[in-house]
Design an enzyme around this catalytic site. Structure first.
Site, PDB file in Angstrom:
ATOM      1  N   GLY A   1      43.137  43.119 -10.771  1.00 61.31           N
ATOM      2  CA  GLY A   1      42.680  43.751  -9.543  1.00 61.31           C
ATOM      3  C   GLY A   1      43.873  44.271  -8.774  1.00 61.31           C
TER       4      GLY A   1
ATOM      5  N   SER B   1      43.544  41.730  -3.509  1.00 65.44           N
ATOM      6  CA  SER B   1      42.116  41.860  -3.811  1.00 65.44           C
ATOM      7  C   SER B   1      41.399  40.518  -3.843  1.00 65.44           C
ATOM      8  CB  SER B   1      41.928  42.559  -5.166  1.00 65.44           C
ATOM      9  OG  SER B   1      42.493  41.775  -6.198  1.00 65.44           O
TER      10      SER B   1
ATOM     11  N   HIS C   1      50.796  30.868  -1.497  1.00 63.38           N
ATOM     12  CA  HIS C   1      50.314  30.443  -2.818  1.00 63.38           C
ATOM     13  C   HIS C   1      50.540  28.940  -3.002  1.00 63.38           C
ATOM     14  CE1 HIS C   1      49.306  34.138  -5.165  1.00 63.38           C
ATOM     15  NE2 HIS C   1      49.921  34.694  -4.152  1.00 63.38           N
TER      16      HIS C   1
ATOM     17  N   ARG D   1      48.014  26.691  -1.124  1.00 63.64           N
ATOM     18  CA  ARG D   1      46.640  26.728  -1.650  1.00 63.64           C
ATOM     19  C   ARG D   1      46.455  25.854  -2.874  1.00 63.64           C
ATOM     20  NH1 ARG D   1      46.552  32.519  -1.569  1.00 63.64           N
ATOM     21  NH2 ARG D   1      46.503  32.458  -3.831  1.00 63.64           N
ATOM     22  N   ARG D   2      47.529  25.626  -3.608  1.00 56.64           N
ATOM     23  CA  ARG D   2      47.409  24.874  -4.867  1.00 56.64           C
ATOM     24  C   ARG D   2      47.187  23.398  -4.597  1.00 56.64           C
ATOM     25  NH1 ARG D   2      52.226  28.054  -7.692  1.00 56.64           N
ATOM     26  NH2 ARG D   2      52.964  27.798  -5.646  1.00 56.64           N
TER      27      ARG D   2
ATOM     28  N   ASP E   1      50.525  33.427 -12.910  1.00 54.54           N
ATOM     29  CA  ASP E   1      50.337  34.328 -11.771  1.00 54.54           C
ATOM     30  C   ASP E   1      51.680  34.929 -11.378  1.00 54.54           C
ATOM     31  OD1 ASP E   1      49.284  35.721  -9.648  1.00 54.54           O
ATOM     32  OD2 ASP E   1      48.607  33.957  -8.545  1.00 54.54           O
TER      33      ASP E   1
END
Length: 175
Positions: free
Chosen positions: A7, A11, A50, A53-54, A80
């Site tokens: 994406g 996105s 990031h 969030r993990r 990622d």
């Protein structure tokens, strides 16, 4: 199961990829981009977002040698992303200004190794990438080179995946 999540920038593809592995007991998160180092506050903020969030039990490995890290990982794997991996390959091998054949051969060799490592996995694998070619045509050689190489990388990785998910504005299309 191996899934490629693609994406545009911002996105929602990373969040979607992380959600796909939210129930996994063990996850190795492979971050091939450059680490946060204080030199670029915007990049550092993105990396920090990031990281927060993990889940705490996920192991993070920051490396450009994604093929080796995929082979060595325990449990599910989340890569990622292919765009930062490609940038690292080009940067670390001083390929940005090399001839087209030399660049393509060098990237192809690393892409072949990556696809072999991905297909050898028995546990779940999710790979995130940026979709290219949907917007403005780059005006500089480096932009055209990156777009073309990442487009090829996306096709090669998609060919070894069970599914491809396209994320647009936070919505997911399975293609």
């Amino acid at each position: 199961m191996m899934i490629l999540v693609t994406g545009g920038v911002r996105s929602g593809k990373s969040r979607h990829a992380e959600a796909l592995l939210s129930d996994a007991r063990q996850v190795t998160y492979l971050a091939p981009g450059r680490p946060a180092d204080g030199s670029d506050p915007d990049w550092d903020a993105r990396v920090a977002g990031h990281r927060t969030r993990r889940p705490a039990h996920w192991q993070t490995v920051e490396t450009a040698d994604v093929a080796a890290a995929v082979r060595d990982a325990d449990g599910a794997v989340l890569v990622d992303c292919l765009g930062t991996w490609l940038t690292a390959v080009l940067d670390r091998n001083n390929l940005w200004d090399k001839g087209s054949r030399e660049v393509h051969d060098a990237v192809d060799a690393r892409l072949t190794a990556l696809c072999a490592a991905l297909t050898a996995r028995r546990e779940a694998v999710v790979v995130v990438t940026n979709e290219v070619g949907l917007g403005v045509v780059p005006s500089h050689r480096s932009g055209v080179l990156f777009r073309d190489l990442l487009g090829t990388a996306n096709q090669r990785v998609a060919a070894v995946c069970d599914e491809v998910h396209l994320v647009i504005a936070g919505r997911v299309l399975k293609i």
